[in-house]
Design a protein around this motif. Sequence first.
Motif, short mmCIF file in Angstrom:
data_model
loop_
_atom_site.label_atom_id
_atom_site.label_comp_id
_atom_site.label_asym_id
_atom_site.label_seq_id
_atom_site.Cartn_x
_atom_site.Cartn_y
_atom_site.Cartn_z
N LEU A 133 -18.65 -23.94 -0.17
CA LEU A 133 -19.70 -22.93 -0.38
C LEU A 133 -19.20 -21.64 0.25
CD1 LEU A 133 -22.70 -22.47 -1.30
CD2 LEU A 133 -23.35 -23.05 1.03
N GLY A 134 -18.94 -20.65 -0.57
CA GLY A 134 -18.43 -19.39 -0.04
C GLY A 134 -19.41 -18.74 0.91
N VAL A 156 -19.44 -30.15 3.82
CA VAL A 156 -19.26 -29.06 2.85
C VAL A 156 -18.51 -27.93 3.55
CG1 VAL A 156 -20.46 -27.32 1.47
CG2 VAL A 156 -21.35 -29.65 1.57
N ASN A 157 -17.48 -27.43 2.94
CA ASN A 157 -16.69 -26.36 3.54
C ASN A 157 -17.40 -25.03 3.33
OD1 ASN A 157 -14.79 -24.60 4.48
ND2 ASN A 157 -13.09 -25.40 3.27
N ILE A 158 -18.08 -24.57 4.38
CA ILE A 158 -18.78 -23.29 4.32
C ILE A 158 -17.85 -22.16 4.78
CG2 ILE A 158 -20.74 -21.96 5.18
CD1 ILE A 158 -22.29 -24.55 5.40
N SER A 159 -17.08 -22.42 5.83
CA SER A 159 -16.06 -21.46 6.33
C SER A 159 -16.63 -20.06 6.50
CB SER A 159 -14.85 -21.42 5.39
OG SER A 159 -14.12 -22.62 5.46
N SER A 160 -17.68 -19.96 7.26
CA SER A 160 -18.25 -18.64 7.53
C SER A 160 -19.00 -18.70 8.84
CB SER A 160 -19.19 -18.22 6.39
OG SER A 160 -20.44 -18.85 6.52
N HIS A 181 -18.01 -20.95 11.99
CA HIS A 181 -17.33 -20.33 13.12
C HIS A 181 -18.10 -19.08 13.52
CE1 HIS A 181 -15.81 -17.29 10.32
NE2 HIS A 181 -15.48 -18.29 9.50
N GLY A 182 -17.71 -18.50 14.63
CA GLY A 182 -18.35 -17.28 15.08
C GLY A 182 -19.51 -17.55 16.02
N ASN A 202 -18.09 -27.99 14.62
CA ASN A 202 -17.79 -26.67 14.10
C ASN A 202 -17.12 -25.85 15.21
OD1 ASN A 202 -18.90 -26.63 11.30
ND2 ASN A 202 -20.81 -27.15 12.36
N SER A 203 -16.86 -24.59 14.95
CA SER A 203 -16.19 -23.72 15.94
C SER A 203 -17.10 -22.55 16.29
CB SER A 203 -14.86 -23.21 15.38
OG SER A 203 -14.00 -24.29 15.08
#
Length: 223
Positions: A133-134, A156-160, A181-182, A202-203
């Motif tokens: 998911l972008g 699910v790879n959200i990567s945000s 992340h963040g 998560n990070s």
Amino acid sequence: MFTINPIASDYCGSPNPRTLTWNKRTHCCSWSGVHCEDTTGQVIELRLSCSGIQGKFHSNTSLFQISSLRRLDLAGNDFSGSLISPRFGELSSLTHLDLWRSGFTGVIPAEISHLSKLQVLHIWTVVAYGLRLGSYNFELLLNNLTQLRELDLLFVNISSSIPRNFFSYLTTLGLPDTQLHGLLPGRVFHLSNLEYLCLSYNSLTGPIPSKVSGLQNLQLHAL
């Protein structure tokens, strides 16, 4: 377009192949897993979890013509290699969408955010990060699905990062192992209706308050 393969699994245990009992000589409202509105007779729920359904989930399936559908549960079936069609966004009456462990892969389409009545969204991939998911789509979900009570996205790879615009209706927020992340927004600790919170693996960075009095209904959490 599907076959029925009722094999036991870790998720389902013994499957319940409801569609094998369907009979075209009887009204569909009497079929197992199908629920209709009493006065209109329109199909409003398809509860087909763990039904042993197997095959490619094509975008031309007649399912997307059921505009009255409010609840769709396809969890625990096997649509391996199928994409989540943008046409899911046409089911504008949906309040519940459950696609847990159903084999979908690829990008979760932005059209899911068109389901403005959605209260429950559960998506869990069989293969870790087989769905993604972008970051823009994630923000769209939180901007448009203002009625959400339960948001569960596992693997699910959200990567945000996590947007700040969480809504106070949430009772379930499960985003474990989603490549977040963040900074962890302080807003998360003021979701007064939240009963379940999981953001593990998560990070994320930032302080966790020693007192989270804003989460007075929280029963289970994993950070």
